[in-house]
Every structure is written in C-alpha cells, then in structure tokens.
Motif scaffolding. Structure first.
Motif, short mmCIF file in Angstrom:
data_model
loop_
_atom_site.label_atom_id
_atom_site.label_comp_id
_atom_site.label_asym_id
_atom_site.label_seq_id
_atom_site.Cartn_x
_atom_site.Cartn_y
_atom_site.Cartn_z
N THR A 19 -5.73 0.01 -3.28
CA THR A 19 -5.94 1.11 -4.21
C THR A 19 -5.51 2.43 -3.61
O THR A 19 -5.42 3.43 -4.32
CB THR A 19 -7.42 1.20 -4.65
OG1 THR A 19 -8.24 1.42 -3.49
CG2 THR A 19 -7.85 -0.09 -5.34
N SER A 20 -5.25 2.45 -2.33
CA SER A 20 -4.69 3.58 -1.61
C SER A 20 -4.32 3.05 -0.22
O SER A 20 -4.77 1.97 0.17
CB SER A 20 -5.69 4.74 -1.51
OG SER A 20 -6.85 4.35 -0.78
N ASP A 55 0.81 -1.22 0.00
CA ASP A 55 0.00 0.00 0.00
C ASP A 55 0.84 1.27 0.00
O ASP A 55 0.32 2.37 0.03
CB ASP A 55 -0.96 0.01 1.20
CG ASP A 55 -0.27 0.24 2.53
OD1 ASP A 55 0.98 0.15 2.60
OD2 ASP A 55 -0.98 0.52 3.52
N VAL A 112 -13.38 -2.60 -0.26
CA VAL A 112 -14.29 -2.32 -1.36
C VAL A 112 -14.48 -3.61 -2.14
O VAL A 112 -13.50 -4.21 -2.61
CB VAL A 112 -13.75 -1.22 -2.28
CG1 VAL A 112 -14.68 -0.99 -3.47
CG2 VAL A 112 -13.53 0.08 -1.51
N ALA A 114 -12.23 3.69 -8.12
CA ALA A 114 -11.11 3.37 -7.23
C ALA A 114 -9.85 4.14 -7.60
O ALA A 114 -9.01 4.41 -6.73
CB ALA A 114 -10.83 1.87 -7.26
N PHE A 118 -8.73 -2.81 7.35
CA PHE A 118 -8.78 -1.94 6.18
C PHE A 118 -10.22 -1.60 5.79
O PHE A 118 -11.17 -2.28 6.18
CB PHE A 118 -8.10 -2.61 4.98
CG PHE A 118 -6.68 -3.03 5.23
CD1 PHE A 118 -5.67 -2.09 5.26
CD2 PHE A 118 -6.36 -4.37 5.43
CE1 PHE A 118 -4.35 -2.47 5.50
CE2 PHE A 118 -5.05 -4.77 5.65
CZ PHE A 118 -4.04 -3.81 5.70
N ASP A 119 -10.34 -0.55 4.99
CA ASP A 119 -11.59 -0.24 4.31
C ASP A 119 -11.67 -1.16 3.10
O ASP A 119 -10.85 -1.05 2.18
CB ASP A 119 -11.60 1.23 3.88
CG ASP A 119 -12.83 1.59 3.08
OD1 ASP A 119 -13.85 0.86 3.15
OD2 ASP A 119 -12.78 2.61 2.36
N ARG A 165 -6.95 1.04 2.05
CA ARG A 165 -8.14 0.61 1.28
C ARG A 165 -7.78 -0.58 0.40
O ARG A 165 -6.82 -0.55 -0.37
CB ARG A 165 -8.67 1.75 0.43
CG ARG A 165 -9.85 1.34 -0.47
CD ARG A 165 -10.57 2.55 -1.02
NE ARG A 165 -11.30 3.24 0.06
CZ ARG A 165 -12.07 4.30 -0.15
NH1 ARG A 165 -12.19 4.82 -1.37
NH2 ARG A 165 -12.70 4.87 0.86
#
Length: 333
Positions: free
Chosen positions: A216-217, A150, A251, A300, A248-249, A220
């Motif tokens: 993706t960041s 990340d 998605v 994203a 983590f967040d 996340r």
C-alpha cells in the motif's frame, strides 16, 4: 531499464475483458447472466473514477453493451476467458518516461487441463497495440496476479507460481529475478513459499500473490489474515506474517468471517482490490467483516473513496476484482 510503477500511481485507464462463452460464463443462462452483471458491476464502478476499456469477444458484444455503462469503451477480439490481470500486459515506464507493456507468456496458469489459451495468449500484444504503447516481450511464463510491486524496487512473488509446474520449471530463482529486473525494474524479489489453500485446487492458480498480500506504500504490506484456527489458511497467513515482518511493516487485513462455501474452504480475500484514481474498488461478500475491511482499506489509502462490489460470483469462478482488471498508469513526465 523499464520500471513498473505501484498501483497507487496516477492512471490513464482500466483494462478489462468480458466473459466469453465457456468456463467464465458457466453452463446455464442464470450463470451467464450472473457473470456478465458481475464483470459489468466492476467496470461500471471503475468508470466512476477513470476511463475503462473492456475487451469483448464478438459473440458477446451485444450482451456486453446491454450491461456496461455507456461511457465504458468496448473493443472486440476473440477471447477464451476474462482474467485481464493475467493475460494482459503489465504496464511499465521506460527510461524516457513513456509507457510500455510487458507481454509475459500466458499458458493457462501453467497449462491447466481445463483451460484454453490460444486466444488469450494474444491479448497482451493486442492491448499494447490498442493502448498505443511499445511491447516488451518476455520468455517467462507469468501473470499479472502473480506479482505486486512497491514502486521502490521490491516485488512479491510465490515459489509455486514463477517456479511452479507448467510454468518455468527449468528456471532458477536467479533467472526469474534477472527477468523481473529486466522487465519491471525489480531490485528486491521477495519469495513467498505459497499462497492460499483453495488456490491449489483444480481451478486455482497455485499461489497468486494478489489474494494474499499487496503493497500500500513502499515498505508497507497489507496481508490477508485468517484468524480462525479451523481454517487451513490460519497457518498459511501466520507463516507469511513471520516472513514479511522481518522486512516490512505488515498491516493485517482479516479474512471474511465466512469459512466455507459449497465447494469447501473459501479463499475470499479483501486483499484482491483495485486501486483507481481517487478510489479503491473493493471485494465484498455479504459478510460480517465487510465493513471492517472497508475501514482498513480507507485507512491504507488515505483520501480515496472505497467502493465495495459483491465479489462472490468472481471467487466462484476462481478470482476477484484485482484478477479481472489491469491498470494503465500515466506516462511519467
């Protein structure tokens, strides 16, 4: 300490390898043509965003030039196969900001009985030399498709890969984590228990993370999510969601609607995309969920153009777009 930048960091080049005679090309002229055109479609899509260099076995030089765009650079050296993510170097920043390449031990995904790697095990060193960067050697068996970072110290790995049969069976988790800290600057190693179901069949990698989840960041994660309860990956993705959501967040990136092909349960995954300068080269499958995946990837990676490429011929051969590419990040100034 060297540090691996995230895949959305600025890049100087994409590295690929071209299918060599053998498993990737297949057994018939039709299969060979399909492989060449699919690898070329990915290279040519990348070339719309940044320079691309393709490593080509001398036996395939003419065939490669016939399908690759004129701006794609070709360098020749002997190859067994065509999965640059796994046999090539993992590029990192040195403390000075200069670029280096981590050259893992590559042994055919854990000494698979169908694989040959006497040529591919040299590609990490070859690419470092061609790129003009210093080489960081490692005694750990590892592949680029088996890690995702990340950019803030976290790395995703899989227990059945880094500690799996034929790889680093005698290593402890602590030893793997220490080597990841030394080579790519990992400060937090997130161990996933397993990968997708089909990846454990004969021609699989036994759990590569790059068809399962990616960052993706910082903080996340984009997670392959199988909503069909009839598919064995439904349980896999649900358990991984529970594990990752604690930290983590998450998605969700829904799996394709297609559940099976002629060989069984598919592991088709939109997670296996490549981030390039200003764009994302995305897997498509002529599937009802392709458009939704493009929309999620566009969200994203704000400001990047999402370019789909039919990845079915790649997955038929054991991988996807991320698996056949390797980004060379820009030096940090």
């Amino acid at each position: 300490m060297s540090v691996m930048p995230p895949e959305w960091a600025p890049q100087d080049r994409i590295w690929m390898a071209f299918p060599a005679p053998g498993y990737s090309l297949g057994e018939t002229a039709e299969e060979a043509d399909e492989a060449r055109r699919t690898w070329a479609a990915v290279a040519n899509a990348c070339a719309g965003f940044e320079p691309v260099t393709v490593v080509v076995d001398p036996a395939e030089a003419a065939a490669a030039r016939a399908v690759l765009a004129p701006e794609v650079e070709i360098v020749e050296t002997p190859l067994n196969d065509a999965w640059m993510r796994d046999m090539g170097p993992t590029f990192v920043h040195l403390p000075s900001g200069e670029l280096a390449g981590v050259d893992w031990v590559f042994n055919g995904w854990g000494q698979c009985d169908w694989a040959a790697w006497d040529k591919d095990e040299k590609i990490g060193s070859f690419v470092c030399a061609e790129a003009g960067v210093s080489r960081i050697g490692s005694a750990m068996v590892n592949e680029g498709g088996a890690i995702h970072v990340d950019g803030s110290g976290a790395v995703l790995v899989t227990e059945t890969v880094q500690l799996g049969q034929g790889r680093n069976e005698t290593w402890t988790k602590a030893e793997v984590e220490a080597e990841l800290a030394r080579t790519i600057g990992a400060t937090e190693v997130v161990w996933l228990p397993r990968g997708l179901t089909r990846d454990y069949e004969r021609y699989g990698t036994r759990g590569h993370v790059d068809i399962v989840a990616t960052f993706t960041s910082p903080g996340r994660v984009l997670l392959h999510t199988q909503h069909s309860e009839s598919h064995p990956d439904h349980e896999v993705s649900a358990s991984l969601h529970s594990l990752l959501a604690d930290r983590f967040d998450v998605v969700e990136l829904p799996a394709p609607a297609t559940l099976r092909d002629a060989e069984g349960w598919v592991d088709w995954s939109y997670v296996n995309h490549l981030v390039v300068n200003g764009g994302v080269i995305a897997c498509s499958f002529d599937d009802p969920n392709d458009a939704d995946a493009v929309a999620i990837l566009r969200d994203a990676y704000p400001g990047r153009e999402v370019v789909p490429v039919d990845a079915r011929p790649l997955f038929d051969r054991g991988g996807g777009i991320h698996c056949i590419t390797q980004q060379q990040p820009s030096a940090r100034v």
